[in-house]
Design a protein around this motif. Structure first.
Motif, mmCIF file in Angstrom:
data_model
loop_
_atom_site.group_PDB
_atom_site.id
_atom_site.type_symbol
_atom_site.label_atom_id
_atom_site.label_comp_id
_atom_site.label_asym_id
_atom_site.label_seq_id
_atom_site.Cartn_x
_atom_site.Cartn_y
_atom_site.Cartn_z
ATOM 1 N N PHE A 24 -37.475 12.572 46.543
ATOM 2 C CA PHE A 24 -38.116 13.804 46.077
ATOM 3 C C PHE A 24 -38.981 13.512 44.852
ATOM 4 C CE2 PHE A 24 -38.045 17.453 43.177
ATOM 5 C CZ PHE A 24 -38.634 18.428 43.981
ATOM 6 N N ASN A 25 -38.408 12.818 43.878
ATOM 7 C CA ASN A 25 -39.123 12.549 42.638
ATOM 8 C C ASN A 25 -40.374 11.706 42.846
ATOM 9 O OD1 ASN A 25 -37.619 13.959 40.755
ATOM 10 N ND2 ASN A 25 -36.088 12.345 40.585
ATOM 11 N N ASP A 26 -40.313 10.760 43.783
ATOM 12 C CA ASP A 26 -41.444 9.862 44.019
ATOM 13 C C ASP A 26 -42.688 10.580 44.515
ATOM 14 O OD1 ASP A 26 -40.028 7.681 43.216
ATOM 15 O OD2 ASP A 26 -39.688 6.862 45.212
ATOM 16 N N ARG A 27 -42.521 11.789 44.965
ATOM 17 C CA ARG A 27 -43.660 12.524 45.507
ATOM 18 C C ARG A 27 -44.400 13.331 44.439
ATOM 19 N NH1 ARG A 27 -40.591 10.950 49.446
ATOM 20 N NH2 ARG A 27 -41.355 10.870 51.593
ATOM 21 N N PHE A 28 -43.970 13.192 43.193
ATOM 22 C CA PHE A 28 -44.606 13.918 42.099
ATOM 23 C C PHE A 28 -44.955 12.973 40.956
ATOM 24 C CE2 PHE A 28 -42.152 17.146 44.278
ATOM 25 C CZ PHE A 28 -42.967 18.264 44.255
ATOM 26 N N CYS A 29 -45.951 13.373 40.193
ATOM 27 C CA CYS A 29 -46.173 12.772 38.876
ATOM 28 C C CYS A 29 -45.682 13.820 37.884
ATOM 29 C CB CYS A 29 -47.653 12.471 38.646
ATOM 30 S SG CYS A 29 -47.990 11.916 36.965
ATOM 31 N N HIS A 30 -44.614 13.520 37.179
ATOM 32 C CA HIS A 30 -43.980 14.475 36.266
ATOM 33 C C HIS A 30 -44.672 14.402 34.906
ATOM 34 C CE1 HIS A 30 -40.474 14.862 39.061
ATOM 35 N NE2 HIS A 30 -40.950 13.687 39.429
ATOM 36 N N ILE A 31 -45.197 15.517 34.450
ATOM 37 C CA ILE A 31 -45.922 15.577 33.176
ATOM 38 C C ILE A 31 -45.171 16.517 32.235
ATOM 39 C CG2 ILE A 31 -48.084 16.200 32.031
ATOM 40 C CD1 ILE A 31 -48.434 13.840 33.900
ATOM 41 N N LYS A 32 -44.875 16.003 31.036
ATOM 42 C CA LYS A 32 -44.236 16.867 30.032
ATOM 43 C C LYS A 32 -45.301 17.817 29.479
ATOM 44 C CE LYS A 32 -42.358 13.596 27.393
ATOM 45 N NZ LYS A 32 -41.549 12.997 26.323
ATOM 46 N N LEU A 72 -38.052 12.703 30.407
ATOM 47 C CA LEU A 72 -38.323 12.329 31.805
ATOM 48 C C LEU A 72 -37.350 11.247 32.255
ATOM 49 C CD1 LEU A 72 -42.235 12.231 31.805
ATOM 50 C CD2 LEU A 72 -40.736 14.051 32.639
ATOM 51 N N SER A 73 -36.149 11.270 31.698
ATOM 52 C CA SER A 73 -35.183 10.216 32.002
ATOM 53 C C SER A 73 -34.781 10.186 33.473
ATOM 54 C CB SER A 73 -33.938 10.372 31.127
ATOM 55 O OG SER A 73 -33.334 11.636 31.364
ATOM 56 N N TYR A 74 -34.989 11.280 34.184
ATOM 57 C CA TYR A 74 -34.625 11.327 35.602
ATOM 58 C C TYR A 74 -35.673 10.637 36.489
ATOM 59 C CZ TYR A 74 -37.893 15.238 35.447
ATOM 60 O OH TYR A 74 -38.999 16.010 35.245
ATOM 61 N N VAL A 75 -36.855 10.320 35.928
ATOM 62 C CA VAL A 75 -37.900 9.636 36.703
ATOM 63 C C VAL A 75 -37.624 8.132 36.653
ATOM 64 C CG1 VAL A 75 -40.365 9.196 36.955
ATOM 65 C CG2 VAL A 75 -39.574 11.433 36.140
ATOM 66 N N LYS A 76 -37.443 7.532 37.808
ATOM 67 C CA LYS A 76 -37.117 6.103 37.909
ATOM 68 C C LYS A 76 -38.160 5.385 38.764
ATOM 69 C CE LYS A 76 -33.203 6.799 35.756
ATOM 70 N NZ LYS A 76 -33.123 6.490 34.337
ATOM 71 N N PRO A 77 -38.381 4.088 38.531
ATOM 72 C CA PRO A 77 -39.351 3.357 39.347
ATOM 73 C C PRO A 77 -38.828 3.087 40.758
ATOM 74 C CG PRO A 77 -38.294 1.880 37.773
ATOM 75 C CD PRO A 77 -37.795 3.261 37.466
ATOM 76 N N SER A 78 -39.735 2.978 41.692
ATOM 77 C CA SER A 78 -39.394 2.619 43.070
ATOM 78 C C SER A 78 -40.602 1.905 43.664
ATOM 79 C CB SER A 78 -39.062 3.863 43.893
ATOM 80 O OG SER A 78 -40.253 4.607 44.145
ATOM 81 N N ARG A 79 -40.442 1.340 44.834
ATOM 82 C CA ARG A 79 -41.572 0.680 45.496
ATOM 83 C C ARG A 79 -42.683 1.684 45.783
ATOM 84 N NH1 ARG A 79 -38.393 -3.369 49.731
ATOM 85 N NH2 ARG A 79 -36.927 -4.165 48.181
ATOM 86 N N ARG A 80 -42.292 2.859 46.215
ATOM 87 C CA ARG A 80 -43.278 3.893 46.547
ATOM 88 C C ARG A 80 -44.042 4.321 45.290
ATOM 89 N NH1 ARG A 80 -40.409 6.951 50.080
ATOM 90 N NH2 ARG A 80 -39.045 7.533 48.382
ATOM 91 N N SER A 81 -43.318 4.542 44.188
ATOM 92 C CA SER A 81 -43.995 4.988 42.966
ATOM 93 C C SER A 81 -44.843 3.864 42.365
ATOM 94 C CB SER A 81 -42.980 5.506 41.944
ATOM 95 O OG SER A 81 -42.097 4.492 41.523
ATOM 96 N N ALA A 82 -44.433 2.603 42.567
ATOM 97 C CA ALA A 82 -45.228 1.471 42.060
ATOM 98 C C ALA A 82 -46.604 1.449 42.707
ATOM 99 C CB ALA A 82 -44.492 0.156 42.331
#
Length: 200
Positions: A24-32, A72-82
Motif C-alpha cells: 500500500f505504502n509503495d504506491r504513494f509518495c508521502h509528503i509531510k 514518516l517512520s512508517y515509509v520503508k524502502p522496497s524494490r518497487r519504491s527504489a
C-alpha cells in the motif's frame, strides 16, 4: 491518472488506519504537510474574517493545542519504491526537493543516506571538456583518486583512438596538461597508449 490523498498522520493524536502494508505504502509518495500558524492565519483571513481571526493573529497559542511532530517512520524502502525514486531522480530534481520526495518514497533513512552518498561520490572527469580546455577540469583532476584518474585516462585514450576524432594541436596541448597533472606512473602508461594512436 494521478491520485492525491490527504490523511492524518499516524501519531498518538489521531486514530489512523494501519499503514504497515508495504504494498500500500509503495504506491504513494508521502509528503509531510504542516502549515505554519502564520499560513493558517493567512488562509483564514482569505476565507473568513472577524474578531476571532484577528484575536488569533495576536494570540497564536490559541490556534490549536500542541501535537506530536509528524513522522514518516512508517515509509520503508522496497524494490518497487527504489525504481520509482530513481525515475524521479532522473528528472534532475533540486537537492532539497529530491530529499523531501525521497523521504516519502524510500523512507527518511534511505533518503538521507543517498544524499550523503551523492555528496561524497567523486565526480567523473568529462574527457570531452578536457580536450576542449584542460582548465575546465583542472580542479576536479587534482581532487580525484587513482581509480577515477585511471577511468578518465581510459576514456580519454578511447576517445583519441576513434577514427572520427579530429585531433588538433590545441587538443595535444590539453592532453599534455592532463598528463602533467596526474601521477607519473599513470602518465607514463598513457604515453605508451598514445604511441598506438595514429592520429595523435
Amino acid at each position: 491518472a494521478k491520485v492525491i490523498a490527504a490523511m492524518n498522520p499516524p501519531t498518538g493524536d489521531y486514530m489512523v488506519m494501519d499503514l504497515t502494508d508495504p504494498a500500500f505504502n509503495d504506491r504513494f509518495c508521502h509528503i509531510k504537510f504542516e502549515p505554519t500558524q502564520d499560513e493558517f492565519i493567512g488562509w483564514a483571513k482569505d476565507n473568513t474574517n472577524g474578531d476571532f481571526i484577528s484575536f488569533l493573529q495576536e494570540h497564536k497559542s490559541h490556534i490549536e493545542e500542541s501535537h506530536n511532530p509528524l513522522s514518516l517512520s512508517y515509509v520503508k524502502p522496497s524494490r518497487r519504491s527504489a525504481v520509482r525514486f530513481q525515475s524521479l531522480i532522473n528528472l534532475g530534481l533540486p537537492e532539497d526537493l529530491r530529499f523531501e520526495i525521497g523521504q516519502g518514497i524510500v523512507g527518511s533513512e534511505a533518503a538521507a543516506a543517498f544524499e550523503s552518498y551523492v555528496r561524497e561520490k567523486p565526480k567523473k572527469i568529462d574527457v570531452d571538456a578536457l580536450l576542449r580546455d584542460f582548465n575546465n577540469v583542472k580542479d576536479l583532476v587534482s581532487q580525484q583518486n587513482m581509480p577515477m584518474l585511471s577511468l578518465a585516462s581510459d576514456e580519454l585514450m578511447a576517445l583519441l583512438a576513434l577514427e572520427t576524432t579530429i585531433i588538433t594541436e590545441h587538443n595535444v596541448a590539453q592532453v599534455n596538461e592532463f598528463l602533467l597533472a596526474i601521477p607519473g606512473d599513470l602518465a607514463i602508461a598513457n604515453l605508451f597508449n598514445l604511441i598506438k594512436v595514429e592520429n595523435f
